[in-house]
Design a protein around this motif. Structure first.
Motif, PDB file in Angstrom:
ATOM      1  N   ARG A   1      -4.126  -1.518  -4.927  1.00  0.00           N
ATOM      2  CA  ARG A   1      -5.173  -1.863  -5.891  1.00  0.00           C
ATOM      3  C   ARG A   1      -4.724  -2.958  -6.855  1.00  0.00           C
ATOM      4  NH1 ARG A   1      -9.502   1.657  -6.288  1.00  0.00           N
ATOM      5  NH2 ARG A   1      -9.282   3.620  -5.162  1.00  0.00           N
ATOM      6  N   THR A   2      -3.407  -3.186  -6.932  1.00  0.00           N
ATOM      7  CA  THR A   2      -2.871  -4.176  -7.863  1.00  0.00           C
ATOM      8  C   THR A   2      -1.787  -4.983  -7.171  1.00  0.00           C
ATOM      9  OG1 THR A   2      -1.129  -2.713  -8.675  1.00  0.00           O
ATOM     10  CG2 THR A   2      -3.274  -2.590  -9.802  1.00  0.00           C
ATOM     11  N   VAL A   3      -1.463  -6.137  -7.758  1.00  0.00           N
ATOM     12  CA  VAL A   3      -0.398  -6.967  -7.202  1.00  0.00           C
ATOM     13  C   VAL A   3       0.943  -6.244  -7.221  1.00  0.00           C
ATOM     14  CG1 VAL A   3       0.917  -9.099  -7.512  1.00  0.00           C
ATOM     15  CG2 VAL A   3      -1.583  -9.147  -7.658  1.00  0.00           C
ATOM     16  N   PRO A   4       1.308  -5.523  -8.304  1.00  0.00           N
ATOM     17  CA  PRO A   4       2.577  -4.774  -8.253  1.00  0.00           C
ATOM     18  C   PRO A   4       2.617  -3.773  -7.097  1.00  0.00           C
ATOM     19  CG  PRO A   4       1.868  -4.991 -10.519  1.00  0.00           C
ATOM     20  CD  PRO A   4       0.733  -5.497  -9.678  1.00  0.00           C
ATOM     21  N   GLN A   5       1.510  -3.118  -6.810  1.00  0.00           N
ATOM     22  CA  GLN A   5       1.483  -2.202  -5.673  1.00  0.00           C
ATOM     23  C   GLN A   5       1.676  -2.967  -4.366  1.00  0.00           C
ATOM     24  OE1 GLN A   5      -2.126   0.126  -5.796  1.00  0.00           O
ATOM     25  NE2 GLN A   5      -1.339   1.519  -7.358  1.00  0.00           N
ATOM     26  N   ALA A   6       1.061  -4.140  -4.263  1.00  0.00           N
ATOM     27  CA  ALA A   6       1.214  -4.964  -3.056  1.00  0.00           C
ATOM     28  C   ALA A   6       2.665  -5.396  -2.886  1.00  0.00           C
ATOM     29  CB  ALA A   6       0.299  -6.188  -3.139  1.00  0.00           C
ATOM     30  N   GLN A   7       3.304  -5.730  -3.991  1.00  0.00           N
ATOM     31  CA  GLN A   7       4.707  -6.133  -3.925  1.00  0.00           C
ATOM     32  C   GLN A   7       5.583  -4.978  -3.471  1.00  0.00           C
ATOM     33  OE1 GLN A   7       4.933  -7.473  -7.992  1.00  0.00           O
ATOM     34  NE2 GLN A   7       4.627  -9.624  -7.445  1.00  0.00           N
ATOM     35  N   PHE A   8       5.298  -3.782  -3.984  1.00  0.00           N
ATOM     36  CA  PHE A   8       6.046  -2.599  -3.539  1.00  0.00           C
ATOM     37  C   PHE A   8       5.832  -2.383  -2.049  1.00  0.00           C
ATOM     38  CE2 PHE A   8       5.993   1.801  -2.221  1.00  0.00           C
ATOM     39  CZ  PHE A   8       7.236   2.254  -2.636  1.00  0.00           C
ATOM     40  N   LEU A   9       4.584  -2.493  -1.602  1.00  0.00           N
ATOM     41  CA  LEU A   9       4.261  -2.286  -0.194  1.00  0.00           C
ATOM     42  C   LEU A   9       5.008  -3.282   0.691  1.00  0.00           C
ATOM     43  CD1 LEU A   9       2.509  -1.008   2.055  1.00  0.00           C
ATOM     44  CD2 LEU A   9       0.751  -2.709   1.499  1.00  0.00           C
ATOM     45  N   ASP A  10       5.002  -4.552   0.296  1.00  0.00           N
ATOM     46  CA  ASP A  10       5.692  -5.577   1.081  1.00  0.00           C
ATOM     47  C   ASP A  10       7.177  -5.261   1.220  1.00  0.00           C
ATOM     48  OD1 ASP A  10       3.282  -6.887   1.215  1.00  0.00           O
ATOM     49  OD2 ASP A  10       3.753  -8.328  -0.363  1.00  0.00           O
ATOM     50  N   GLU A  11       7.774  -4.843   0.114  1.00  0.00           N
ATOM     51  CA  GLU A  11       9.217  -4.535   0.120  1.00  0.00           C
ATOM     52  C   GLU A  11       9.497  -3.313   0.994  1.00  0.00           C
ATOM     53  OE1 GLU A  11      12.843  -3.507  -3.018  1.00  0.00           O
ATOM     54  OE2 GLU A  11      10.894  -4.186  -3.759  1.00  0.00           O
ATOM     55  N   ALA A  12       8.645  -2.285   0.878  1.00  0.00           N
ATOM     56  CA  ALA A  12       8.849  -1.069   1.667  1.00  0.00           C
ATOM     57  C   ALA A  12       8.719  -1.359   3.157  1.00  0.00           C
ATOM     58  CB  ALA A  12       7.833  -0.006   1.244  1.00  0.00           C
ATOM     59  N   LEU A  13       7.744  -2.189   3.514  1.00  0.00           N
ATOM     60  CA  LEU A  13       7.553  -2.533   4.928  1.00  0.00           C
ATOM     61  C   LEU A  13       8.696  -3.413   5.430  1.00  0.00           C
ATOM     62  CD1 LEU A  13       3.710  -3.288   5.038  1.00  0.00           C
ATOM     63  CD2 LEU A  13       4.887  -1.295   5.979  1.00  0.00           C
ATOM     64  N   SER A  14       9.133  -4.340   4.579  1.00  0.00           N
ATOM     65  CA  SER A  14      10.202  -5.262   4.971  1.00  0.00           C
ATOM     66  C   SER A  14      11.485  -4.509   5.327  1.00  0.00           C
ATOM     67  CB  SER A  14      10.473  -6.254   3.837  1.00  0.00           C
ATOM     68  OG  SER A  14      11.513  -7.140   4.177  1.00  0.00           O
ATOM     69  N   LYS A  15      11.768  -3.433   4.618  1.00  0.00           N
ATOM     70  CA  LYS A  15      12.961  -2.636   4.895  1.00  0.00           C
ATOM     71  C   LYS A  15      12.915  -2.021   6.290  1.00  0.00           C
ATOM     72  CE  LYS A  15      13.888  -1.433   0.058  1.00  0.00           C
ATOM     73  NZ  LYS A  15      13.900  -0.342  -0.962  1.00  0.00           N
ATOM     74  N   LYS A  16      11.690  -1.883   6.820  1.00  0.00           N
ATOM     75  CA  LYS A  16      11.513  -1.318   8.158  1.00  0.00           C
ATOM     76  C   LYS A  16      11.241  -2.410   9.194  1.00  0.00           C
ATOM     77  CE  LYS A  16      11.661   2.958   6.618  1.00  0.00           C
ATOM     78  NZ  LYS A  16      12.759   3.892   6.974  1.00  0.00           N
ATOM     79  N   GLY A  17      11.392  -3.674   8.786  1.00  0.00           N
ATOM     80  CA  GLY A  17      11.139  -4.778   9.700  1.00  0.00           C
ATOM     81  C   GLY A  17       9.668  -4.988   9.996  1.00  0.00           C
ATOM     82  N   ARG A  18       8.824  -4.613   9.050  1.00  0.00           N
ATOM     83  CA  ARG A  18       7.379  -4.714   9.250  1.00  0.00           C
ATOM     84  C   ARG A  18       6.760  -5.560   8.142  1.00  0.00           C
ATOM     85  NH1 ARG A  18       5.128   1.295  10.071  1.00  0.00           N
ATOM     86  NH2 ARG A  18       3.657   0.314  11.490  1.00  0.00           N
ATOM     87  N   LYS A  19       5.503  -5.928   8.320  1.00  0.00           N
ATOM     88  CA  LYS A  19       4.784  -6.663   7.295  1.00  0.00           C
ATOM     89  C   LYS A  19       3.284  -6.501   7.515  1.00  0.00           C
ATOM     90  CE  LYS A  19       4.645 -11.071   9.780  1.00  0.00           C
ATOM     91  NZ  LYS A  19       4.942 -12.521   9.707  1.00  0.00           N
ATOM     92  N   ILE A  20       2.511  -6.850   6.498  1.00  0.00           N
ATOM     93  CA  ILE A  20       1.054  -6.823   6.617  1.00  0.00           C
ATOM     94  C   ILE A  20       0.615  -7.966   7.522  1.00  0.00           C
ATOM     95  CG2 ILE A  20      -1.118  -7.140   5.376  1.00  0.00           C
ATOM     96  CD1 ILE A  20       0.132  -4.407   4.959  1.00  0.00           C
ATOM     97  N   THR A  21      -0.183  -7.645   8.539  1.00  0.00           N
ATOM     98  CA  THR A  21      -0.614  -8.667   9.499  1.00  0.00           C
ATOM     99  C   THR A  21      -2.048  -9.121   9.285  1.00  0.00           C
ATOM    100  OG1 THR A  21      -1.290  -6.945  11.071  1.00  0.00           O
ATOM    101  CG2 THR A  21       0.967  -7.800  11.266  1.00  0.00           C
ATOM    102  N   ASN A  22      -2.870  -8.291   8.653  1.00  0.00           N
ATOM    103  CA  ASN A  22      -4.275  -8.642   8.449  1.00  0.00           C
ATOM    104  C   ASN A  22      -4.748  -8.120   7.097  1.00  0.00           C
ATOM    105  OD1 ASN A  22      -3.824  -8.103  11.504  1.00  0.00           O
ATOM    106  ND2 ASN A  22      -5.631  -9.421  11.460  1.00  0.00           N
ATOM    107  N   VAL A  23      -5.315  -9.005   6.299  1.00  0.00           N
ATOM    108  CA  VAL A  23      -5.993  -8.607   5.070  1.00  0.00           C
ATOM    109  C   VAL A  23      -7.462  -8.967   5.259  1.00  0.00           C
ATOM    110  CG1 VAL A  23      -6.196  -8.931   2.578  1.00  0.00           C
ATOM    111  CG2 VAL A  23      -3.941  -9.024   3.665  1.00  0.00           C
ATOM    112  N   VAL A  24      -8.284  -7.969   5.532  1.00  0.00           N
ATOM    113  CA  VAL A  24      -9.706  -8.200   5.796  1.00  0.00           C
ATOM    114  C   VAL A  24     -10.462  -8.014   4.484  1.00  0.00           C
ATOM    115  CG1 VAL A  24     -11.716  -7.481   7.120  1.00  0.00           C
ATOM    116  CG2 VAL A  24      -9.435  -7.400   8.159  1.00  0.00           C
ATOM    117  N   GLN A  25     -10.996  -9.104   3.972  1.00  0.00           N
ATOM    118  CA  GLN A  25     -11.670  -9.100   2.667  1.00  0.00           C
ATOM    119  C   GLN A  25     -13.185  -9.120   2.879  1.00  0.00           C
ATOM    120  OE1 GLN A  25     -11.221 -12.702   0.440  1.00  0.00           O
ATOM    121  NE2 GLN A  25     -11.835 -11.791  -1.505  1.00  0.00           N
TER     122      GLN A  25
END
Length: 241
Positions: free
Chosen positions: A42-66
């Motif tokens: 819901r917020t940029v800080p949450q998005a940053q946390f998500l990116d970091e958490a996924l990166s640790k697993k070798g993953r990333k967000i592939t689609n942002v459907v707006q």
């Protein structure tokens, strides 16, 4: 437990707890092939946390459907919602009205509106979205604009779905390599069925070009009639066509 304690006390659940819950959910086996996040981040800080958490697993967000809908249309959609509390059946005064006004079709029991489905509350919710959540799109556009798909969702649900579906249908350009007898002829039709793309074998393309009498087909026929090999320039031209 942390979330329940805060909720029972009438307090907001903070980012640390929400982030932890999301991280735990994404670590489950059912998310190994992917996932759809709705309502988070819901917020940029949450998005940053998500990116970091996924990166640790070798993953990333592939689609942002707006999904983009004008505020006035959002008000029409939300302020017209009606619910049968016992069953969860939903209606809409404009798009899906009950047979009898404010009555559930199946039971005849009264329909209700959600407590926050009023113009004052909705205005605050839309304002909060624009200030807190809309910047999440800019966050991902700044990281990789190719993953962001802004879609005009001010149309029928079937039309919105067609637009969303197109986000996950990139063209497939495949080379199937193997020696004679490796199974290319067996596996290619299966790929066609799975992906819905044409199978272009050199031999088939060559024969089709000759039969159609294209410029490259004529050159190939002349060489073939003379018992000569068809050179790269002609083969490349047929493939390009």
């Amino acid at each position: 437990k942390k979330a329940k304690t805060l909720m029972d006390a009438g307090q907001l659940v903070g980012d640390d707890v929400v982030n932890g819950i999301v991280a735990d959910a994404l670590a489950q086996d059912n998310c190994k092939k992917g996932f759809i996040l709705d309502g988070y981040p819901r917020t940029v800080p949450q998005a940053q946390f998500l990116d970091e958490a996924l990166s640790k697993k070798g993953r990333k967000i592939t689609n942002v459907v707006q999904l983009i809908v004008p505020d006035e249309e959002l008000k029409v959609r939300i302020l017209g919602r009606l619910i049968h509390k016992a069953s969860g059946r939903s209606y809409h005064v404009k798009f899906n009205p009950p047979k009898n006004e404010m009555k559930d079709d199946a039971t005849g029991e009264p329909l209700i509106r959600r407590g926050d489905d009023n113009e004052e509350s909705l205005t605050k919710r839309l304002d909060a979205f624009m200030k807190q959540t809309a910047p999440v799109v800019a966050h991902y556009r700044g990281k990789d604009a190719s993953v962001v798909y802004p879609l005009d969702a001010n149309c029928k649900p079937t039309q919105v779905w067609n637009k969303i579906n197109a986000c996950f249908q990139p063209s497939k350009c495949i080379i199937l390599i193997g020696p004679p007898g490796a199974g290319k002829g067996t596996q290619a039709p299966r790929l066609v069925d799975m992906l819905g793309v044409p199978h272009l074998s050199t031999g088939d393309m060559l024969r089709a070009a000759v039969a159609a009498g294209t410029e490259m087909g004529k050159k190939a026929k002349t060489l073939m009639d003379a018992g000569q090999l068809v050179g790269d320039d002609v083969v490349n031209g047929i493939v390009a066509d």
